[in-house]
Design an enzyme around this catalytic site. Structure first.
Site, mmCIF file in Angstrom:
data_model
loop_
_atom_site.group_PDB
_atom_site.id
_atom_site.type_symbol
_atom_site.label_atom_id
_atom_site.label_comp_id
_atom_site.label_asym_id
_atom_site.label_seq_id
_atom_site.Cartn_x
_atom_site.Cartn_y
_atom_site.Cartn_z
ATOM 1 N N LEU A 83 0.791 -1.236 0.000
ATOM 2 C CA LEU A 83 0.000 0.000 0.000
ATOM 3 C C LEU A 83 0.818 1.279 0.000
ATOM 4 O O LEU A 83 0.277 2.361 0.087
ATOM 5 C CB LEU A 83 -0.966 -0.017 1.197
ATOM 6 C CG LEU A 83 -1.937 -1.205 1.162
ATOM 7 C CD1 LEU A 83 -2.891 -1.160 2.351
ATOM 8 C CD2 LEU A 83 -2.731 -1.233 -0.138
ATOM 9 N N HIS A 102 -3.623 -4.418 -9.424
ATOM 10 C CA HIS A 102 -4.572 -3.409 -8.943
ATOM 11 C C HIS A 102 -5.982 -4.005 -9.037
ATOM 12 O O HIS A 102 -6.335 -4.553 -10.100
ATOM 13 C CB HIS A 102 -4.460 -2.128 -9.792
ATOM 14 C CG HIS A 102 -5.302 -1.020 -9.270
ATOM 15 N ND1 HIS A 102 -4.949 -0.275 -8.167
ATOM 16 C CD2 HIS A 102 -6.510 -0.567 -9.666
ATOM 17 C CE1 HIS A 102 -5.912 0.606 -7.925
ATOM 18 N NE2 HIS A 102 -6.865 0.441 -8.815
HETATM 19 C C1 GRF Z 1 -5.832 -7.148 -3.359
HETATM 20 O O1 GRF Z 1 -7.177 -6.898 -3.690
HETATM 21 C C2 GRF Z 1 -4.929 -6.415 -4.297
HETATM 22 O O2 GRF Z 1 -5.443 -6.270 -5.599
HETATM 23 C C3 GRF Z 1 -4.850 -5.065 -3.654
HETATM 24 O O3 GRF Z 1 -4.847 -5.297 -2.260
HETATM 25 C C4 GRF Z 1 -5.488 -6.547 -2.017
HETATM 26 C C5 GRF Z 1 -4.500 -7.390 -1.292
HETATM 27 O O4 GRF Z 1 -5.150 -8.520 -0.825
HETATM 28 N N1 GRF Z 1 -3.656 -4.376 -4.081
HETATM 29 P P1 GRF Z 1 -4.241 -9.641 -0.099
HETATM 30 O O5 GRF Z 1 -3.426 -8.918 0.966
HETATM 31 O O6 GRF Z 1 -3.373 -10.263 -1.151
HETATM 32 O O7 GRF Z 1 -5.259 -10.590 0.477
#
Ligand code: GRF
Length: 188
Positions: A83, A102
């Site tokens: 993030l 994304h």
């Molecule tokens: C996913 O939806 C990804 O596309 C976004 O953040 C979420 C991460 O989910 N960038 P996780 O931590 O892999 O469960």
């Protein structure tokens, strides 16, 4: 071929990618990096015997993370639910070797802050009938690197952001490992 994953939270994508390459003889996830020492993704990686590195912002935007990466010699750096904005000095050190997923159809619903359920709520609020995933190379502009793959899913029957998230996660878990595998096979 060495894969390094960066994640900030749950890590369902990271776990899925690690599992996918578990018995692969030529490609493997050599480490999971996280900016959050309490992130569930670190537990998941430890349970799967994958090396973990947690770091703070100074270490990310300074020398620590870059030096760790240089040690690991990744062939591909995968941002999977990471993030923070990826630092330019690391992008410069690994040109065309960093990809991101994304949870929407870029260029729509892109940019800082459009992660997690906010993006899914925005898609619902705009009465979109479909959404999807975008896997793209990471460059200096947030969410604007060359697109590698986009997959769509209908959400006309969804009413909550959680329902949308579930559909998007299904696409992520189905396609992300394959894209990584192909990139490393074709030496893109
Ligand atoms: C996913 O939806 C990804 O596309 C976004 O953040 C979420 C991460 O989910 N960038 P996780 O931590 O892999 O469960």
């Amino acid at each position: 071929k060495n894969i390094v994953i960066f994640a900030s939270g749950t890590g369902s994508n990271a776990e899925n990618i690690i599992q996918y390459f578990k018995n692969n003889t030529s490609k493997s996830v050599v480490a999971v990096f996280s900016n959050n020492s309490n992130a569930k993704v670190l537990e998941k990686a430890n349970n799967l015997n994958v090396h973990t590195v947690s770091f703070n912002k100074d270490e990310l935007y300074g020398d620590f993370v870059l030096s760790k990466l240089i040690e690991l010699k990744p062939d591909l750096i995968v941002l999977a639910g990471f993030l923070l904005k990826f630092p330019e000095h690391i992008i410069a050190a690994f040109p065309n070797k960093i990809i991101n997923i994304h949870p929407a159809l870029l260029p729509n619903y892109g940019g800082k802050g459009m992660y997690g359920k906010h993006v899914h709520q925005a898609v619902l609020d705009n009465k979109e009938t479909e959404t999807g995933i975008t896997i793209h190379f990471v460059n200096e502009q947030y969410d604007e690197g060359r697109i590698i793959l986009q997959e769509k899913t209908s959400i006309s029957d969804c009413t909550t952001s959680e329902e949308v998230a579930t559909k998007v996660h299904e696409l992520e878990h189905r396609f992300f490992p394959q894209v990584i595998d192909q990139l490393l096979t074709r030496n893109l």
